[in-house]
Write an enzyme that holds these catalytic residues in place. Structure first.
Site, short mmCIF file in Angstrom:
data_model
loop_
_atom_site.label_atom_id
_atom_site.label_comp_id
_atom_site.label_asym_id
_atom_site.label_seq_id
_atom_site.Cartn_x
_atom_site.Cartn_y
_atom_site.Cartn_z
CG ASP A 11 -2.91 -0.37 8.97
OD1 ASP A 11 -2.33 -1.39 8.57
OD2 ASP A 11 -3.53 0.38 8.19
CB SER A 12 1.03 0.52 6.96
OG SER A 12 -0.17 0.29 6.24
CB CYS A 74 -1.12 -3.99 9.64
SG CYS A 74 -0.13 -3.98 8.14
CD GLU A 152 -3.20 5.50 4.22
OE1 GLU A 152 -2.94 6.64 4.62
OE2 GLU A 152 -3.50 4.56 4.99
CB CYS A 184 -5.26 -5.33 2.61
SG CYS A 184 -4.62 -3.66 2.89
CG HIS A 186 -5.49 0.41 3.78
ND1 HIS A 186 -4.50 -0.15 4.57
CD2 HIS A 186 -5.27 1.75 3.80
CE1 HIS A 186 -3.71 0.82 5.02
NE2 HIS A 186 -4.16 1.98 4.56
N1 DGL Z 1 -3.40 -2.32 5.90
C1 DGL Z 1 -2.29 -3.17 5.66
C2 DGL Z 1 -2.67 -4.64 5.65
O1 DGL Z 1 -3.65 -5.01 6.26
C3 DGL Z 1 -1.25 -2.90 4.65
C4 DGL Z 1 -1.29 -1.82 3.66
C5 DGL Z 1 0.09 -1.44 3.25
O2 DGL Z 1 0.71 -0.71 4.00
O3 DGL Z 1 0.57 -1.90 2.21
O4 DGL Z 1 -2.01 -5.45 5.07
#
Ligand code: DGL
Length: 226
Positions: A11-12, A74, A152, A184, A186
């Site tokens: 993931d990012s 992600c 984060e 997302c 996150h």
């Molecule tokens: N966790 C990521 C997603 O599911 C992206 C968050 C990001 O880096 O903007 O889209």
């Protein structure tokens, strides 16, 4: 390919841990290598070319670790480059996408909100997903700039996070949405805070359990399940 090899999850940032958690719960015999690109997070407002480049670099690293499968944990990277990664890799590649269809199938008010990054909501993959959803369901896109940063930073319930959630979630509830799709990886970290903001009777959908089930199927087919 060795069934004892690990599975690569990326993931990012830390968002994909919400997917890793599900994989660990459903597939306890598997070893995971998690790559969170916290040096370069967020991906959500980057160009397609950059996301493709970053993802390819991460996958190269995971391959060097001998992984037997790759999970794109992600939504943003899946929307942008799942197809190219699949074409490149000769191993199971499982991505994640906003659970628009499960949400549309189960809403009672006929209105759902989709919380995701701007990039995911603007992608052709997401447009396609919406085009195959039942026409009578109203799907409200809700880009959530800043929310990923709260996660984060470990700010799961600070005044700043709660203010952002009020800004994003309240209009969805006021519009009649009874289902919020967490598009997302996150955002499941904020499930409690989102529930608190949305109030009772609002259902949250996190696709991570479905991703773990899909991974299990994809490993089972070629006899790679550990
Ligand atoms: N966790 C990521 C997603 O599911 C992206 C968050 C990001 O880096 O903007 O889209």
């Amino acid at each position: 390919m060795d069934r004892n090899a690990p599975i690569g999850v990326f993931d990012s940032g830390i968002g994909g841990l919400t997917v890793a958690r599900e994989i660990m719960a459903q597939l306890p015999g598997e070893r995971l290598i998690y790559f969170g690109d916290t040096a370069r997070v967020p991906y959500g407002n980057r160009t397609k070319e950059t996301i493709i480049r970053f993802s390819a670099q991460i996958v190269r690293f995971l391959k060097s670790q001998g992984v037997k499968a790759v999970i794109i944990a992600c939504n943003t990277a899946t929307a942008v480059c799942a197809e190219s990664l699949r074409a490149e890799l000769s191993m199971p590649v499982v991505g994640i996408e906003p659970a628009v269809l499960p949400g549309a199938r189960t809403t009672r008010t006929g209105i759902i909100g989709v919380m995701a990054t701007t990039k995911t909501l603007a992608s052709a993959k997401y447009r396609h997903l919406k085009s195959i959803a039942p026409k009578e369901v109203r799907i409200i896109d809700c880009p959530c700039p800043g929310l990923m940063d709260c996660v984060e930073a470990g700010e799961f319930r600070t005044p700043h996070t709660m203010a952002l959630l009020r800004e994003y979630v309240e209009p969805l509830v006021e519009a009649g949405a009874d289902t919020l799709v967490l598009g997302c990886t996150h955002y499941p970290f904020l499930s409690d805070a989102i529930r608190l903001t949305a109030g009772p009777g609002i259902r949250l959908i996190d696709p991570a359990p479905a991703v773990a089930r899909q991974l299990k199927r994809r490993l089972d087919e070629p006899g790679l399940l550990n």
